[in-house]
Scaffold this motif. Structure first.
Motif, mmCIF file in Angstrom:
data_model
loop_
_atom_site.group_PDB
_atom_site.id
_atom_site.type_symbol
_atom_site.label_atom_id
_atom_site.label_comp_id
_atom_site.label_asym_id
_atom_site.label_seq_id
_atom_site.Cartn_x
_atom_site.Cartn_y
_atom_site.Cartn_z
ATOM 1 N N LYS A 3 14.081 39.034 9.042
ATOM 2 C CA LYS A 3 14.722 37.895 8.390
ATOM 3 C C LYS A 3 13.610 37.014 7.836
ATOM 4 C CE LYS A 3 17.834 34.014 8.896
ATOM 5 N NZ LYS A 3 18.706 33.224 9.764
ATOM 6 N N GLU A 27 14.701 21.821 -3.190
ATOM 7 C CA GLU A 27 16.138 22.055 -3.001
ATOM 8 C C GLU A 27 16.744 22.768 -4.209
ATOM 9 O OE1 GLU A 27 17.608 18.147 -2.061
ATOM 10 O OE2 GLU A 27 16.904 18.278 0.019
ATOM 11 N N ALA A 30 15.633 26.318 -3.981
ATOM 12 C CA ALA A 30 16.358 27.001 -2.900
ATOM 13 C C ALA A 30 17.726 27.491 -3.364
ATOM 14 C CB ALA A 30 16.504 26.069 -1.703
ATOM 15 N N ARG A 31 18.372 26.727 -4.238
ATOM 16 C CA ARG A 31 19.683 27.150 -4.750
ATOM 17 C C ARG A 31 19.584 28.415 -5.601
ATOM 18 N NH1 ARG A 31 20.469 21.421 -5.006
ATOM 19 N NH2 ARG A 31 19.891 21.306 -7.200
ATOM 20 N N GLU A 32 18.413 28.665 -6.165
ATOM 21 C CA GLU A 32 18.202 29.843 -7.010
ATOM 22 C C GLU A 32 17.760 31.070 -6.213
ATOM 23 O OE1 GLU A 32 18.844 29.924 -10.332
ATOM 24 O OE2 GLU A 32 19.550 27.848 -10.142
ATOM 25 N N VAL A 33 17.338 30.863 -4.989
ATOM 26 C CA VAL A 33 16.849 31.954 -4.139
ATOM 27 C C VAL A 33 17.953 32.287 -3.143
ATOM 28 C CG1 VAL A 33 15.104 32.656 -2.448
ATOM 29 C CG2 VAL A 33 14.456 31.189 -4.387
ATOM 30 N N SER A 34 18.538 33.450 -3.303
ATOM 31 C CA SER A 34 19.619 33.817 -2.396
ATOM 32 C C SER A 34 19.075 34.694 -1.273
ATOM 33 C CB SER A 34 20.729 34.552 -3.152
ATOM 34 O OG SER A 34 20.223 35.739 -3.720
ATOM 35 N N GLY A 35 19.694 34.581 -0.135
ATOM 36 C CA GLY A 35 19.370 35.459 0.971
ATOM 37 C C GLY A 35 18.262 34.983 1.898
ATOM 38 N N PRO A 37 16.394 31.153 3.518
ATOM 39 C CA PRO A 37 16.229 29.705 3.461
ATOM 40 C C PRO A 37 14.893 29.341 2.819
ATOM 41 C CG PRO A 37 15.952 30.497 5.717
ATOM 42 C CD PRO A 37 16.362 31.673 4.881
#
Length: 124
Positions: A3, A27, A30-35, A37
């Motif tokens: 993970k 932030e 982060a919204r553009e990076v999936s999978g 944190p």
């Protein structure tokens, strides 16, 4: 399966508004990076620190942590201070793999951005 958690590490500033702007940018990223944190951290002059965020990700079960060094050039922090911090964190979290990404120095995408901005106002 590992993970992965990610940290964008900035220098930090005495000015609160700079820290808030950096955190807001992370932030948005982060919204553009999936999978995975994505958390902000400050090398100096701010909180949360790199160690704080590593601990937070470890508590979330991350056993692989990518640290993106949000610095323009490879100065003493990059060449000495941050590697020392990562070494200490490796000792504290022996089961965690740390991936230390390079700075923005000589990044073609950054150079392209500079060219694009200059050309946008060329001849005015």
């Amino acid at each position: 399966m590992r993970k992965t958690g990610m940290i964008v590490l900035g220098h930090g500033s005495r000015r609160r508004e700079v820290s808030l702007q950096f955190t807001a940018m992370v932030e948005r990223v982060a919204r553009e990076v999936s999978g995975a944190p994505v958390l902000p951290a400050f090398f100096s002059l701010g909180e949360p620190t790199l160690a704080d965020q590593v601990r937070a990700l470890a508590l979330q079960g991350c056993d692989r942590i990518v640290v993106m060094q949000y610095f323009l050039y490879n100065g003493v922090h990059i060449e000495q201070d941050i590697p020392e911090m990562i070494a200490a964190l490796r000792e504290e979290f022996p089961g965690v793999e740390f991936v230390l990404q390079p700075t923005l120095q000589d990044d073609p995408a950054l150079e392209r951005l500079i060219v694009d901005r200059l050309l946008a106002d060329a001849g005015r």
